[in-house]
Design a protein around this motif. Structure first.
Motif, mmCIF file in Angstrom:
data_model
loop_
_atom_site.group_PDB
_atom_site.id
_atom_site.type_symbol
_atom_site.label_atom_id
_atom_site.label_comp_id
_atom_site.label_asym_id
_atom_site.label_seq_id
_atom_site.Cartn_x
_atom_site.Cartn_y
_atom_site.Cartn_z
ATOM 1 N N GLY A 135 0.817 -1.213 0.000
ATOM 2 C CA GLY A 135 0.000 0.000 0.000
ATOM 3 C C GLY A 135 0.848 1.258 0.000
ATOM 4 N N ARG A 136 1.898 1.268 0.826
ATOM 5 C CA ARG A 136 2.758 2.447 0.899
ATOM 6 C C ARG A 136 3.592 2.634 -0.367
ATOM 7 N N LEU A 137 3.863 1.537 -1.043
ATOM 8 C CA LEU A 137 4.674 1.606 -2.260
ATOM 9 C C LEU A 137 3.814 1.702 -3.511
ATOM 10 N N ALA A 144 4.141 8.490 9.439
ATOM 11 C CA ALA A 144 5.339 8.404 8.599
ATOM 12 C C ALA A 144 6.239 7.287 9.097
ATOM 13 N N GLY A 145 6.825 6.548 8.180
ATOM 14 C CA GLY A 145 7.674 5.432 8.599
ATOM 15 C C GLY A 145 8.511 4.915 7.448
ATOM 16 N N ILE A 146 9.169 3.794 7.713
ATOM 17 C CA ILE A 146 10.062 3.166 6.745
ATOM 18 C C ILE A 146 9.379 1.929 6.183
ATOM 19 N N ALA A 147 9.437 1.752 4.870
ATOM 20 C CA ALA A 147 8.797 0.613 4.208
ATOM 21 C C ALA A 147 9.837 -0.214 3.463
ATOM 22 N N ALA A 148 9.385 -1.367 2.952
ATOM 23 C CA ALA A 148 10.230 -2.250 2.132
ATOM 24 C C ALA A 148 11.507 -2.647 2.864
ATOM 25 N N MET A 149 11.344 -3.096 4.110
ATOM 26 C CA MET A 149 12.474 -3.582 4.918
ATOM 27 C C MET A 149 13.572 -2.526 5.046
ATOM 28 N N GLY A 150 13.152 -1.282 5.234
ATOM 29 C CA GLY A 150 14.121 -0.216 5.489
ATOM 30 C C GLY A 150 14.645 0.481 4.264
ATOM 31 N N ALA A 151 14.164 0.099 3.057
ATOM 32 C CA ALA A 151 14.731 0.669 1.832
ATOM 33 C C ALA A 151 14.096 1.995 1.439
ATOM 34 N N ILE A 152 12.810 2.194 1.779
ATOM 35 C CA ILE A 152 12.061 3.358 1.311
ATOM 36 C C ILE A 152 11.467 4.096 2.511
ATOM 37 N N ALA A 153 11.589 5.416 2.521
ATOM 38 C CA ALA A 153 10.951 6.240 3.549
ATOM 39 C C ALA A 153 9.637 6.780 2.992
#
Length: 550
Positions: free
Chosen positions: A29-31, A88-97
């Motif tokens: 969803g975030r990506l 607000a947070g970090i997605a994709a195992m830390g790859a994308i903010a």
């Protein structure tokens, strides 16, 4: 009787459960904005492979517009769901903010791409060839310029509709670039949006040799900048033992949770940190066209097809400045006293060189190229502010500048002679008498570039200079104002040339565009005037989106 062969225990040792590779957890969803655009790019490739040639252009245009609109709706939905602020947070195992700056910049890039697609799809500016409409792109990209294959492709009515999936891949890379939360993702995103741009620059229908020369220059210098960036990433990894932004920032600040002997040894070696930081910054400053990494800009802007130039000038700056902001404000705030003096020098040189050299230009596209260099210097003043107003002012300036740039290059596509676009300034003499509306629209964009009040350019410059002054960079603001005054000279000179010079009898004509280019120019004018007269809503939006997640 068969016996089971003995296998060395090295290969058959039981792996403890805790040592297994974890299943990746992806927040789709975030990506979603990036995934929608990538899906459209892949769909565009399938269209090229499966549909008859006559159906490809409308199908590509439809897919691109629907995908960009859907991706923008996804960005708006994420922002409405508080992913820009409290969630607000970090997605994709830390790859994308996924935070305020990332969503604001992604929304800007998508809107810019929508307007760019309109200029890419224009097919009424050149006279029809062999009874078929033609666009700005070569009929067959692989053909030798002027050769038999190119002539045959032109007679057959071929069009390079591959430009649409290439554009979508570039947009996808640009969406990831300012949101990247580790250095490897940053590098991959850089290559994903750079490689399609190298190809697009070589596809001009007219002046193909100049177009291919521009693409080669862009590719070679871009490869050098990518190499510097990658070597800088390697040095920063050697210093911090991680490529994650937060991890590097913790090591820089000396707040490491688990200290190892190797990390203790590299932490004491500031050479790795300083040289690595310098190299990564060089890679990013190349993309924004800052001095002394600007030499590719005028040649590439002049040689590339004008729709590509407009898209590249607007969207690449948005993505690159977003990545630069995140690197300086998230990874390297603890090194502020090291990078600020260097960025001061770069900003001063960029403003002055862009403004002074633009005065000598005789080609409209080269003049706009040096103008973009000067604007990169103005935006760097906001970056140097190192406060929340600095971030929000840069976000606003990028949004305002993008649409002025797109509109200006869309107008350039309309002024034509027998050889195609008439970009030499002498041919624009008297344009205001021959076509008052087109000249007036171009004058609006030039006044916005100059930062005249009641245009978006004035609101943007005021915001970044105010943030820089509050951040202790008052001297930089003075130099910025002087550079703006120099720049205003050559913008006003073009306006005087258009309205107060006698038109030449053999001067260029103004092509009548279709609804596509007309819409692109209308959007540019509307945004320029609305953000100049009533900028507060977008300023507030940029202010609310001005906090990075770490």
């Amino acid at each position: 009787m068969t016996s089971t062969p003995l296998v060395h225990t090295l290969w058959t040792a039981a792996t403890p459960a805790q040592d297994k590779i974890p299943t990746p957890h992806i927040e789709y969803g975030r990506l979603s904005p990036v995934l929608i655009v990538l899906g459209a790019a892949i769909a565009g490739i399938l269209i090229e492979a499966l549909l008859p040639r006559r159906m490809r252009h409308p199908a590509q245009l439809f897919v691109a517009m629907v995908a960009l609109a859907s991706a923008f709706a996804a960005v708006v939905a994420l922002a409405a769901g508080d992913h820009a602020t409290t969630k607000a947070g970090i997605a994709a195992m830390g790859a994308i903010a996924v935070d305020g700056p990332a969503l604001f910049l992604q929304g800007t890039i998508l809107l810019v791409a929508v307007v760019a697609v309109l200029t890419f799809a224009e097919r009424r500016l050149d006279p029809a060839a062999h009874g078929r409409p033609v666009d700005s792109f070569a009929p067959q990209a692989a053909a030798v310029p002027g050769g038999e294959a190119e002539q045959a492709a032109g007679k057959a009515g071929f069009t390079t509709t591959e430009v649409f999936p290439l554009l979508m891949f570039a947009v996808a890379g640009m969406l990831v670039f300012p949101a990247a939360n580790d250095l490897l993702t940053l590098f991959v995103a850089l290559e994903v949006f750079s490689l399609p741009l190298y190809v697009l620059c070589a596809l001009a229908r007219r002046n193909r040799l100049l177009s291919q020369e521009a693409a080669v220059k862009y590719f070679l210098l871009g490869a050098f900048s990518s190499a510097f960036l990658l070597f800088g990433i390697a040095l920063l990894y050697g210093y911090a033992g991680t490529v994650r932004y937060a991890g590097i920032a913790d090591v820089v600040d000396g707040e490491v949770e688990r200290m190892t002997p190797a990390l203790a040894q590299t932490m004491g070696n500031d050479a790795l940190l300083l040289i690595g930081t310098a190299m990564v910054l060089m890679g990013l400053l190349f993309k924004v066209g800052a001095v002394p990494f600007h030499m590719w800009t005028p040649d590439v802007y002049q040689g590339a097809p004008t729709p590509v130039t407009g898209f590249m000038a607007a969207a690449t700056k948005v993505a690159a400045f977003g990545a630069l902001l995140r690197l300086l404000y998230v990874v390297l705030p603890g090194m502020r006293w090291d990078w600020r003096p260097v960025m001061w020098g770069v900003a001063i040189a960029t403003m002055l060189v862009g403004a002074i050299v633009a005065v000598t230009q005789t080609d409209v596209k080269r003049l706009l190229a040096y103008s973009s260099i000067a604007h990169a210097g103005f935006i760097l003043a906001g970056v140097i502010a190192t406060n929340e107003d600095g971030v929000s002012s840069v976000l606003f300036y990028l949004a305002a500048y993008s649409f002025v740039t797109l509109g200006a290059f869309a107008v350039v596509t309309l002024v034509r002679d027998a050889g195609g676009e008439a970009t030499h300034l002498s041919k624009w003499a008297g344009l205001g008498r021959r076509s008052p509306l087109v000249a007036a629209v171009f004058a609006v964009f030039l006044l916005a570039f100059a930062g005249i009040p009641l245009t978006s350019g004035f609101a943007g410059k005021f915001a970044v200079f105010k943030a820089a002054a509050e951040g202790g960079a008052g001297a930089l603001v003075v130099i910025g104002v002087i550079s703006s005054a120099i720049a205003a000279f050559f913008y006003i000179r073009v306006i005087v040339l258009m309205f107060f010079s006698e038109p030449k009898p053999d001067g260029p004509s103004v092509a009548v565009p279709s609804t596509l280019t007309s819409s692109a120019i209308a959007v540019g004018v509307a945004v320029t005037l609305v953000l100049g007269v009533a900028p507060q809503y977008v300023l507030d939006l940029a202010s609310d989106a001005g906090v990075f997640v770490r």
